[in-house]
Design an enzyme around this catalytic site. Structure first.
Site, PDB file in Angstrom:
ATOM      1  N   LYS A   1      -3.706  -0.228  -6.704  1.00 28.79           N
ATOM      2  CA  LYS A   1      -3.243   1.135  -7.014  1.00 28.79           C
ATOM      3  C   LYS A   1      -2.211   1.597  -5.987  1.00 28.79           C
ATOM      4  O   LYS A   1      -1.243   2.295  -6.328  1.00 28.79           O
ATOM      5  CB  LYS A   1      -4.433   2.103  -7.036  1.00 28.79           C
ATOM      6  CG  LYS A   1      -4.059   3.554  -7.377  1.00 28.79           C
ATOM      7  CD  LYS A   1      -3.421   3.685  -8.749  1.00 28.79           C
ATOM      8  CE  LYS A   1      -2.963   5.113  -9.070  1.00 28.79           C
ATOM      9  NZ  LYS A   1      -4.073   6.036  -9.300  1.00 28.79           N
TER      10      LYS A   1
ATOM     11  N   LYS B   1      -1.055  12.047  -0.351  1.00 30.74           N
ATOM     12  CA  LYS B   1      -2.288  11.363   0.056  1.00 30.74           C
ATOM     13  C   LYS B   1      -2.203   9.869  -0.250  1.00 30.74           C
ATOM     14  O   LYS B   1      -2.511   9.025   0.602  1.00 30.74           O
ATOM     15  CB  LYS B   1      -3.479  11.978  -0.678  1.00 30.74           C
ATOM     16  CG  LYS B   1      -4.785  11.212  -0.530  1.00 30.74           C
ATOM     17  CD  LYS B   1      -5.907  11.842  -1.337  1.00 30.74           C
ATOM     18  CE  LYS B   1      -5.741  11.680  -2.827  1.00 30.74           C
ATOM     19  NZ  LYS B   1      -6.037  10.319  -3.323  1.00 30.74           N
TER      20      LYS B   1
END
Length: 305
Positions: A176, A244
């Site tokens: 990811k 993030k």
């Protein structure tokens, strides 16, 4: 009451539509959300609403939460998952982390939960945005114990069309991170292109059509192209979460001794955007940040960090 075998915790923009897809796979799906009102549309479709994480404890628990800290907060106490699993004598539960989290941290988390509590943790972040979640066409990248991953493969296939096992714990999260390198860079590149087009007096709708018709086409353009034309960057996947994720990319690159200059630059740009107070905007709002950057430079105003 029949004990739940499958539960999903976290009914935000991704978790809600993922739960709706799962109801077709398991009509007895249990759902939980910290704001209980979000369970009501799913209850209307046949889901069972849990009163607490302990009440939601099932053989397979999927979490769709922003970061690992939120997942960990579900575990302790009399209302936590650990107590719920113990009460139901579920000795080898599978806990799935669908959020985008640190590859390093989730691997350590998985090792700790398996050693201390016999919980098999799978990191299985998703890509495809809210549209992919609503249509059941997500890309799901899975890390963790291979047998545990195989045991829940049909659950993933109820939500996604591309499901791949990537390797041991942390591998799904690393995949990811690689995905987010491309996503963050793409929204930034398209924002620069649209800023240049607007500055030169080009029709942005026609520009979007040209981009979608050539080599520059992407899911980002197809799903979010109208944002650059309308200038509406509210809602969607937030810039705060994008920043993030970029932090996890930096962490993984540092661990492997890699220098990723493009990711570093994109991280700086999103850092400026969030620091300016635009962190809740969709990540395509980096277009606004770039426009403000150019305006400040032309006015001779130093950038605020």
């Amino acid at each position: 009451m029949t004990e739940p075998t499958l539960a999903l915790l976290g009914l935000g923009p991704m978790g809600g539509p993922m739960a709706r897809q799962l109801l077709a796979f398991d009509a007895g799906l249990t759902v939980w959300n910290r704001t209980s009102a979000k369970t009501e549309p799913l209850v209307a479709l046949g889901a069972r609403a849990a009163a607490s994480p302990a009440d939601a404890a099932a053989a397979v628990v999927l979490t769709v939460l922003p970061d690992l800290a939120q997942v960990e907060s579900l575990l302790p106490g009399e209302d936590g998952l650990l107590a719920g699993w113990a009460a139901r004598n579920i000795t080898r539960p599978v806990l799935v982390v669908h959020g985008t989290v640190s590859p390093v941290a989730v691997a350590a988390f998985a090792e700790r939960l398996l050693r201390s509590h016999g919980v098999a943790v799978l990191d299985a972040p998703v890509s495809g945005g809210t549209l992919g979640a609503e249509e059941g066409t997500l890309s799901i990248m899975v890390g963790g114990d291979k047998d545990a991953a195989q045991s829940v493969k049909e659950i993933y296939e109820a939500m996604g069309t591309t499901v791949r096992y990537m390797g041991p714990s942390g591998s799904g999260a690393l995949a990811k991170a690689c995905n987010q390198v491309v996503v963050a860079a793409t929204v930034t590149a398209v924002s620069e292109a649209m800023l240049l087009a607007r500055s030169g007096g080009l029709d942005l709708a026609v520009m979007l059509e040209l981009l979608q018709g050539g080599l520059a086409d992407s899911a980002v353009l197809r799903q979010k192209g109208q944002r650059w034309i309308s200038g509406d960057f509210t809602g969607g996947g937030s810039a705060k979460n994008q920043l993030k994720d970029l932090g996890f990319i930096r962490e993984a690159a540092t661990a492997d001794g890699l220098e990723l200059p493009l990711s570093r630059t994109v991280t700086e740009l999103f850092g400026e955007m969030v620091a300016r107070g635009d962190g809740e905007l969709d990540h395509t709002g980096i277009h606004r940040a770039l426009a403000l950057r150019s305006a400040a430079a032309n006015a001779g105003i130093p950038l605020a960090h």
